[in-house]
Design a protein around this motif. Sequence first.
Motif, PDB file in Angstrom:
ATOM      1  N   ILE A   1      43.912 -32.913  14.844  1.00 25.26           N
ATOM      2  CA  ILE A   1      42.891 -31.842  15.068  1.00 25.26           C
ATOM      3  C   ILE A   1      41.303 -32.523  14.963  1.00 25.26           C
ATOM      4  O   ILE A   1      41.153 -33.451  13.958  1.00 25.26           O
ATOM      5  CB  ILE A   1      43.007 -30.673  14.140  1.00 25.26           C
ATOM      6  N   GLY A   2      40.465 -32.142  15.852  1.00 25.40           N
ATOM      7  CA  GLY A   2      39.214 -32.775  15.869  1.00 25.40           C
ATOM      8  C   GLY A   2      38.304 -31.656  15.905  1.00 25.40           C
ATOM      9  O   GLY A   2      38.536 -30.182  16.345  1.00 25.40           O
ATOM     10  N   MET A   3      36.816 -31.940  16.011  1.00 23.23           N
ATOM     11  CA  MET A   3      35.743 -30.991  15.937  1.00 23.23           C
ATOM     12  C   MET A   3      34.574 -31.545  16.313  1.00 23.23           C
ATOM     13  O   MET A   3      34.188 -32.788  16.252  1.00 23.23           O
ATOM     14  CB  MET A   3      35.632 -30.254  14.394  1.00 23.23           C
ATOM     15  N   VAL A   4      33.586 -30.719  16.632  1.00 29.98           N
ATOM     16  CA  VAL A   4      32.335 -31.052  16.971  1.00 29.98           C
ATOM     17  C   VAL A   4      31.284 -30.258  16.085  1.00 29.98           C
ATOM     18  O   VAL A   4      31.630 -29.201  15.738  1.00 29.98           O
ATOM     19  CB  VAL A   4      32.016 -30.769  18.563  1.00 29.98           C
ATOM     20  N   LEU A   5      30.395 -30.908  15.352  1.00 28.67           N
ATOM     21  CA  LEU A   5      29.723 -30.356  14.544  1.00 28.67           C
ATOM     22  C   LEU A   5      28.195 -30.670  14.691  1.00 28.67           C
ATOM     23  O   LEU A   5      27.923 -31.737  15.411  1.00 28.67           O
ATOM     24  CB  LEU A   5      29.720 -31.261  13.103  1.00 28.67           C
ATOM     25  N   VAL A   6      27.228 -29.626  14.566  1.00 30.36           N
ATOM     26  CA  VAL A   6      25.692 -29.656  15.077  1.00 30.36           C
ATOM     27  C   VAL A   6      25.079 -29.672  13.422  1.00 30.36           C
ATOM     28  O   VAL A   6      25.670 -28.398  12.800  1.00 30.36           O
ATOM     29  CB  VAL A   6      25.314 -28.587  15.877  1.00 30.36           C
ATOM     30  N   TRP A   7      24.338 -30.442  13.125  1.00 33.93           N
ATOM     31  CA  TRP A   7      23.680 -30.486  11.741  1.00 33.93           C
ATOM     32  C   TRP A   7      22.212 -30.952  11.995  1.00 33.93           C
ATOM     33  O   TRP A   7      21.842 -31.733  12.831  1.00 33.93           O
ATOM     34  CB  TRP A   7      24.626 -31.202  10.728  1.00 33.93           C
ATOM     35  N   LYS A   8      21.615 -30.549  10.951  1.00 32.64           N
ATOM     36  CA  LYS A   8      20.081 -31.138  10.620  1.00 32.64           C
ATOM     37  C   LYS A   8      19.677 -31.114   9.299  1.00 32.64           C
ATOM     38  O   LYS A   8      20.251 -30.247   8.488  1.00 32.64           O
ATOM     39  CB  LYS A   8      19.162 -30.300  11.687  1.00 32.64           C
ATOM     40  N   LEU A   9      18.712 -31.991   8.834  1.00 28.39           N
ATOM     41  CA  LEU A   9      18.058 -31.712   7.787  1.00 28.39           C
ATOM     42  C   LEU A   9      17.240 -30.618   7.365  1.00 28.39           C
ATOM     43  O   LEU A   9      16.579 -30.095   8.132  1.00 28.39           O
ATOM     44  CB  LEU A   9      17.106 -33.284   7.493  1.00 28.39           C
ATOM     45  N   LYS A  10      17.511 -30.118   6.265  1.00 31.70           N
ATOM     46  CA  LYS A  10      16.653 -28.901   5.917  1.00 31.70           C
ATOM     47  C   LYS A  10      15.931 -29.068   4.656  1.00 31.70           C
ATOM     48  O   LYS A  10      14.688 -28.579   4.510  1.00 31.70           O
ATOM     49  CB  LYS A  10      17.831 -27.700   5.550  1.00 31.70           C
ATOM     50  N   ASP A  11      16.315 -29.790   3.557  1.00 33.54           N
ATOM     51  CA  ASP A  11      15.783 -29.906   2.409  1.00 33.54           C
ATOM     52  C   ASP A  11      15.669 -31.627   2.313  1.00 33.54           C
ATOM     53  O   ASP A  11      16.681 -32.128   2.018  1.00 33.54           O
ATOM     54  CB  ASP A  11      16.681 -29.425   1.238  1.00 33.54           C
TER      55      ASP A  11
END
Length: 323
Positions: A128-138
């Motif tokens: 199983i694999g995945m794609v993740l979109v993230w960014k700094l918030k704090d």
Amino acid sequence: MENQEFAFSGRTLNGIWMLVFNLLMYAVGIALIVLACVSFDGGAAAAAGTVGGVLVFANFFVSGGFMLIEPGEARVMMFFGKYRGTFTRAGYHWVNPFLSAKKLSLRARNLDAEPIKVNDKTGNPVMIGMVLVWKLKDTYKAMFDIDAQTMAESKAASDAAAAGAKTANIMNAFEKFVRIQSEAALRQVAGQYAYDDGELEGEELTLRGGSDEINKELEAKIDERLTMAGIEVVEARINYLAYAPEIAAVMLRRQQATAIISAREKIVEGAVSMVKMALDKLSAEAVVELDEDKKAAMVSNLLVVLCGDDTAQPVVNTGTLNH
């Protein structure tokens, strides 16, 4: 949890005007030093040289206060180890040179995680694999609640070519943290569901059939793990799902058998309804009178014709129905 991040409220000046002023002061200081060496004598030369040297030294110190911020970037402002706020206003600025500014990117980033092997709810190994979109918030949590700075410095120390890319090293440290935590969350979520409903009773959510619900749960689990680092999950989605190679062939045969059984059930259901319709039509329109034995023979023949894999070969009967 209390939000410890706040906007930088210290004094800032326009960087362009300060750059012009700085260059003028450099020019004045150098001119005084040249005049002291060429034109002035005695006390005047010493005074001019001193003033020129002080101006050059002071402007060299002032030059350390210039700061360029692009949209989607931030500076964590520190004053001798104390957090003084986060500066996010885009532009060219000048601040107190005693303030140190740690550069961070607030732009969204992609993480395409390589497929990992996990056991599903029924114990079958799946990839199983995945794609993740993230960014700094704090930015406060990102810089001070996890040890990204030490990891970045270790990277720079071990790679001479990367020594000048401290910001990139810090962001790579964040990405490593995100990768490890997201894989842990993916293992946790995948272990709660079966690959498909082949071995389950009733209608339960599966990895293959419940994509939207499972993606939402995966996003929530990852976001829960990354909150401590001040990181926001924009989207998390499973993009690869398959049985592990060691059982893939067996599971493929099982799926084929399940498909064949399902197709046979549909064929038999349709054949029975067609036979019933034929008997009802013959009886309702009085086409021919059939006793129970003849009805049984007719049903048998029709089922063979309708359920067989091969095309039926007709046999012409030139005698009576009884021969």
